[in-house]
Design a protein around this motif. Structure first.
Motif, PDB file in Angstrom:
ATOM      1  N   GLY A 184       6.814  -1.929  10.208  1.00  0.00           N
ATOM      2  CA  GLY A 184       7.600  -3.088  10.896  1.00  0.00           C
ATOM      3  C   GLY A 184       7.147  -4.259  10.312  1.00  0.00           C
ATOM      4  N   PRO A 185       7.589  -5.752  10.449  1.00  0.00           N
ATOM      5  CA  PRO A 185       7.237  -6.760   9.721  1.00  0.00           C
ATOM      6  C   PRO A 185       5.891  -7.064   9.859  1.00  0.00           C
ATOM      7  CG  PRO A 185       9.302  -7.003  10.995  1.00  0.00           C
ATOM      8  CD  PRO A 185       8.719  -5.849  11.502  1.00  0.00           C
ATOM      9  N   LEU A 186       5.073  -7.519   8.833  1.00  0.00           N
ATOM     10  CA  LEU A 186       3.688  -7.679   8.799  1.00  0.00           C
ATOM     11  C   LEU A 186       3.623  -9.240   9.339  1.00  0.00           C
ATOM     12  CD1 LEU A 186       2.679  -6.335   5.350  1.00  0.00           C
ATOM     13  CD2 LEU A 186       2.272  -5.453   7.734  1.00  0.00           C
ATOM     14  N   ALA A 187       2.269  -9.466  10.037  1.00  0.00           N
ATOM     15  CA  ALA A 187       1.925 -10.864  10.384  1.00  0.00           C
ATOM     16  C   ALA A 187       1.725 -11.512   9.265  1.00  0.00           C
ATOM     17  CB  ALA A 187       0.734 -10.875  11.336  1.00  0.00           C
ATOM     18  N   ARG A 188       1.713 -12.973   9.353  1.00  0.00           N
ATOM     19  CA  ARG A 188       1.555 -14.061   8.327  1.00  0.00           C
ATOM     20  C   ARG A 188       0.304 -13.930   7.796  1.00  0.00           C
ATOM     21  NH1 ARG A 188       1.925 -20.167   9.716  1.00  0.00           N
ATOM     22  NH2 ARG A 188      -0.016 -19.864  10.849  1.00  0.00           N
ATOM     23  N   TRP A 189      -0.608 -13.502   8.472  1.00  0.00           N
ATOM     24  CA  TRP A 189      -1.931 -13.380   7.752  1.00  0.00           C
ATOM     25  C   TRP A 189      -2.184 -12.002   7.019  1.00  0.00           C
ATOM     26  CZ3 TRP A 189      -5.176  -9.384   9.004  1.00  0.00           C
ATOM     27  CH2 TRP A 189      -4.829  -8.578  10.281  1.00  0.00           C
ATOM     28  N   GLN A 190      -1.327 -11.008   7.502  1.00  0.00           N
ATOM     29  CA  GLN A 190      -1.396  -9.878   6.838  1.00  0.00           C
ATOM     30  C   GLN A 190      -0.566 -10.019   5.497  1.00  0.00           C
ATOM     31  OE1 GLN A 190       0.293  -7.298   9.724  1.00  0.00           O
ATOM     32  NE2 GLN A 190      -1.757  -6.583  10.351  1.00  0.00           N
ATOM     33  N   ARG A 191       0.522 -10.787   5.461  1.00  0.00           N
ATOM     34  CA  ARG A 191       1.306 -10.932   4.394  1.00  0.00           C
ATOM     35  C   ARG A 191       0.611 -11.719   3.387  1.00  0.00           C
ATOM     36  NH1 ARG A 191       5.351 -12.237   8.063  1.00  0.00           N
ATOM     37  NH2 ARG A 191       5.427 -14.662   7.270  1.00  0.00           N
ATOM     38  N   ALA A 244      -2.975 -11.732   2.858  1.00  0.00           N
ATOM     39  CA  ALA A 244      -3.712 -10.976   2.128  1.00  0.00           C
ATOM     40  C   ALA A 244      -3.157  -9.939   1.304  1.00  0.00           C
ATOM     41  CB  ALA A 244      -4.579 -10.345   3.467  1.00  0.00           C
ATOM     42  N   LYS A 245      -2.040  -9.460   1.473  1.00  0.00           N
ATOM     43  CA  LYS A 245      -1.385  -8.574   0.710  1.00  0.00           C
ATOM     44  C   LYS A 245      -1.111  -9.387  -0.422  1.00  0.00           C
ATOM     45  CE  LYS A 245       2.266  -5.385   0.631  1.00  0.00           C
ATOM     46  NZ  LYS A 245       3.306  -4.576   1.327  1.00  0.00           N
ATOM     47  N   ASN A 261      -2.333 -11.739  -1.876  1.00  0.00           N
ATOM     48  CA  ASN A 261      -3.509 -12.224  -2.802  1.00  0.00           C
ATOM     49  C   ASN A 261      -4.228 -10.938  -3.213  1.00  0.00           C
ATOM     50  OD1 ASN A 261      -3.688 -14.917  -1.886  1.00  0.00           O
ATOM     51  ND2 ASN A 261      -5.008 -14.452   0.007  1.00  0.00           N
ATOM     52  N   ASN A 262      -4.165  -9.779  -2.755  1.00  0.00           N
ATOM     53  CA  ASN A 262      -4.530  -8.660  -3.159  1.00  0.00           C
ATOM     54  C   ASN A 262      -3.555  -8.130  -4.317  1.00  0.00           C
ATOM     55  OD1 ASN A 262      -6.945  -8.355  -1.348  1.00  0.00           O
ATOM     56  ND2 ASN A 262      -5.655  -7.536   0.142  1.00  0.00           N
ATOM     57  N   SER A 263      -2.456  -8.264  -3.948  1.00  0.00           N
ATOM     58  CA  SER A 263      -1.408  -8.006  -5.087  1.00  0.00           C
ATOM     59  C   SER A 263      -1.734  -8.695  -6.437  1.00  0.00           C
ATOM     60  CB  SER A 263       0.015  -8.255  -4.724  1.00  0.00           C
ATOM     61  OG  SER A 263       0.105  -7.478  -3.454  1.00  0.00           O
ATOM     62  N   ALA A 264      -2.266  -9.851  -6.444  1.00  0.00           N
ATOM     63  CA  ALA A 264      -2.510 -10.613  -7.675  1.00  0.00           C
ATOM     64  C   ALA A 264      -3.466 -10.085  -8.528  1.00  0.00           C
ATOM     65  CB  ALA A 264      -2.694 -12.200  -7.217  1.00  0.00           C
ATOM     66  N   SER A 265      -4.585  -9.412  -7.756  1.00  0.00           N
ATOM     67  CA  SER A 265      -5.512  -8.729  -8.370  1.00  0.00           C
ATOM     68  C   SER A 265      -5.168  -7.444  -8.757  1.00  0.00           C
ATOM     69  CB  SER A 265      -6.787  -9.008  -7.469  1.00  0.00           C
ATOM     70  OG  SER A 265      -6.656  -8.147  -6.252  1.00  0.00           O
ATOM     71  N   GLY A 266      -4.109  -6.869  -8.314  1.00  0.00           N
ATOM     72  CA  GLY A 266      -3.577  -5.293  -8.443  1.00  0.00           C
ATOM     73  C   GLY A 266      -4.386  -4.555  -7.446  1.00  0.00           C
ATOM     74  N   SER A 267      -4.854  -4.823  -6.608  1.00  0.00           N
ATOM     75  CA  SER A 267      -5.457  -4.032  -5.595  1.00  0.00           C
ATOM     76  C   SER A 267      -4.542  -3.795  -4.485  1.00  0.00           C
ATOM     77  CB  SER A 267      -7.062  -4.491  -5.176  1.00  0.00           C
ATOM     78  OG  SER A 267      -7.450  -3.558  -4.337  1.00  0.00           O
ATOM     79  N   MET A 268      -3.579  -2.726  -4.348  1.00  0.00           N
ATOM     80  CA  MET A 268      -2.780  -2.552  -3.120  1.00  0.00           C
ATOM     81  C   MET A 268      -3.403  -1.825  -2.059  1.00  0.00           C
ATOM     82  SD  MET A 268       0.054  -4.174  -4.097  1.00  0.00           S
ATOM     83  CE  MET A 268       1.007  -3.710  -2.859  1.00  0.00           C
ATOM     84  N   SER A 269      -4.613  -1.312  -2.364  1.00  0.00           N
ATOM     85  CA  SER A 269      -5.058  -0.413  -1.106  1.00  0.00           C
ATOM     86  C   SER A 269      -6.197  -1.437  -0.348  1.00  0.00           C
ATOM     87  CB  SER A 269      -6.090   0.608  -1.823  1.00  0.00           C
ATOM     88  OG  SER A 269      -6.972   0.013  -2.419  1.00  0.00           O
ATOM     89  N   THR A 270      -6.480  -2.434  -1.163  1.00  0.00           N
ATOM     90  CA  THR A 270      -7.279  -3.244  -0.035  1.00  0.00           C
ATOM     91  C   THR A 270      -6.493  -3.966   1.213  1.00  0.00           C
ATOM     92  OG1 THR A 270      -8.664  -3.833  -1.936  1.00  0.00           O
ATOM     93  CG2 THR A 270      -8.763  -5.258  -0.177  1.00  0.00           C
ATOM     94  N   ALA A 315      -4.040  -2.662   2.766  1.00  0.00           N
ATOM     95  CA  ALA A 315      -3.889  -1.853   3.941  1.00  0.00           C
ATOM     96  C   ALA A 315      -5.175  -1.750   4.650  1.00  0.00           C
ATOM     97  CB  ALA A 315      -3.424  -0.526   3.579  1.00  0.00           C
ATOM     98  N   ASN A 316      -6.074  -1.807   4.011  1.00  0.00           N
ATOM     99  CA  ASN A 316      -7.414  -1.817   4.946  1.00  0.00           C
ATOM    100  C   ASN A 316      -7.861  -2.981   5.778  1.00  0.00           C
ATOM    101  OD1 ASN A 316      -8.093   0.678   3.870  1.00  0.00           O
ATOM    102  ND2 ASN A 316      -9.274  -0.018   2.086  1.00  0.00           N
TER     103      ASN A 316
END
Length: 473
Positions: A23-30, A32-33, A35-44, A46-47
């Motif tokens: 479902g749609p992610l919350a703003r704080w989740q988006r 965080a995602k 920021n992590n996408s910029a560093s190339g870490s997609m797995s973080t 999700a955690n």
């Protein structure tokens, strides 16, 4: 095995306690995602959500229909789980919640009473009504039974309404009290004259009443004065002071002027003598808001905010002799509307306020109630027709209309609508054809309610011709 996985997923969804990841992610989740996408870490990303991942097995049920609301803007607390956010409800727009104004418990009690009072008045005892009135006065500064605008706090915006601010004279002058001024409008010429202007800044006109001949006007003020004005000379003749508070009702019977005050007392004034105060009537515990002498001068009717209607004799003398002939307690609201029948002087019509809404007909000689009708709205004023066996009533919530009634069965003839707020007062033209109404919407309206009887009109014209012919000879 696939069918067991599918059944387990459906059970989890129905329990509403399983995490939802597609479902749609919350703003704080988006954030965080991103920021992590910029560093190339997609797995973080999700955690950081703190949610356990769901299996990626294909399903026939689309779980994305269940929407997880976003976090309320402006708060920086630790985000809650999706289970708690679902309990709060889905906001109207993503990223924001609807604004709900704060209401304290006392205000909500008053609002609930205003909404429900129209339906359950008949089930309430007088003790409960007095208790509710006391609560309202303490909490709001005004009586909710007389409230016309639903307001959550503060005092009412409208001016006092238990006043009699218009009257039509036999000389065709309409007197109107506005603030601290009294204006005269001549119905034939259309000319407007400023007759009275009070000097006190906090003073205001509370009542006006013409003498039967139409050459003198009585004016009651907020400060308790009763003034008598000569209209032809535009001069004040007398200023009679006997009340200590506002005079909201006046009525003439020959040279006797009666005034009703906020204390509940009625004073008789003999305008011919220096010691004008000749009698005091004590029969009301609250303000006198309706006062009318019968056409033959035998009875005086008074209505009060205490829901009492009194009929007094015309005897003048000491206070011990001044007791009412009849006291009626059938009305359950303030009795402002009182009017005597012009062709049968012992018949009186009265109307009750918001808590009552009845028009009742009385016989002043016997003290019996002849008829009554539930108008289903506040009755503010009544005038009788002089041409037909009918009368007109002015009303408040919810239609703010005028109603023409047939006498004596009180069947409705017509409704006249135009006011946007309650009708405060009514006056009848001297020829009996026109009704003037003044409303809380700050408008004055003229209604052509009755046509002159052709047979009577011919008779009047014939009499006038006879008099003219006799004068010429």
């Amino acid at each position: 095995m696939s069918q067991f996985v599918f059944e387990s997923d459906i059970n989890n969804l129905l329990k509403l306690d399983a995490p939802i990841t597609n479902g749609p992610l919350a703003r704080w989740q988006r954030k965080a995602k991103e920021n992590n996408s910029a560093s190339g870490s997609m797995s973080t990303s999700a955690n950081t959500s703190g949610l356990s991942p769901m299996k990626t097995t294909n399903r026939s049920l689309n779980a994305s229909k269940v929407v997880t609301p976003s976090k309320t803007p402006g708060k920086t607390k630790t985000p809650k789980s999706s289970k708690c956010s679902r309990v709060q409800g889905t906001p109207s727009k993503a990223g924001g919640d609807r604004y709900i104004p704060v209401r304290n418990a006392a205000q909500m009690e008053v609002a609930h009473f205003l909404i429900s009072k129209e339906n359950d008045q008949e089930n309430e005892s007088p003790t409960k009504k007095e208790q509710q009135k006391t609560w309202s006065l303490n909490l709001n500064g005004y009586d909710v039974n007389q409230a016309k605008v639903l307001r959550m706090s503060g005092k009412p915006l409208c001016a006092p309404e238990d006043l009699n601010l218009i009257d039509w004279s036999a000389l065709n002058y309409l007197a109107v009290g506005l603030g601290n001024n009294v204006y005269l409008w001549h119905a034939e010429s259309g000319n407007i004259l400023l007759l009275v202007q009070l000097e006190g800044q906090e003073d205001y006109i509370a009542s006006v009443s013409w003498i039967k001949e139409g050459n003198y006007l009585a004016v009651g003020t907020r400060n308790g004065e009763v003034q008598v004005w000569d209209v032809e000379r535009q001069k004040r003749l007398r200023n009679m002071v006997s009340h200590t508070v506002r005079v909201g009702a006046l009525s003439w019977s020959s040279y006797i002027l009666s005034s009703g005050s906020r204390t509940g007392q009625i004073h008789h004034h003999d305008v011919r003598v220096a010691q004008h105060h000749v009698a005091t009537l004590t029969g009301h515990t609250q303000e006198v808001c309706g006062l009318k002498w019968s056409p033959d001068g035998r009875h005086l009717a008074s209505g009060g905010n205490d829901n009492i209607l009194n009929i007094w004799p015309s005897v003048l003398g000491n206070d011990a002799e001044c007791s009412p002939l009849h006291t009626f307690t059938q009305h359950q609201g303030a009795v402002k509307a009182v009017a005597w029948c012009p062709w049968q002087s012992s018949i009186l019509a009265s109307g009750g306020g918001t808590s009552d809404r009845f028009i009742r007909l009385w016989n002043a000689n016997t003290g019996s109630c002849l008829n009554s009708v539930d108008t289903r709205s506040q009755v503010c004023s009544i005038v009788w027709s002089t041409e037909y066996r009918e009368m007109v009533s002015g009303h408040g919530f919810s239609q703010n209309q005028l109603v023409i009634w047939k006498y004596p069965n009180l069947t409705k003839v017509a409704e006249l609508k135009g006011h946007q707020a309650r009708v405060l007062d009514l006056a009848l033209s001297p020829d009996g054809t026109t009704v003037c109404s003044v409303g809380a919407d700050e408008t004055i309206r003229i209604w052509k309610c009755f046509a002159v009887d052709p047979a009577k009109k011919k008779k009047v014209v014939a009499n006038q011709s006879s008099v003219l012919h006799h004068g010429i000879r």
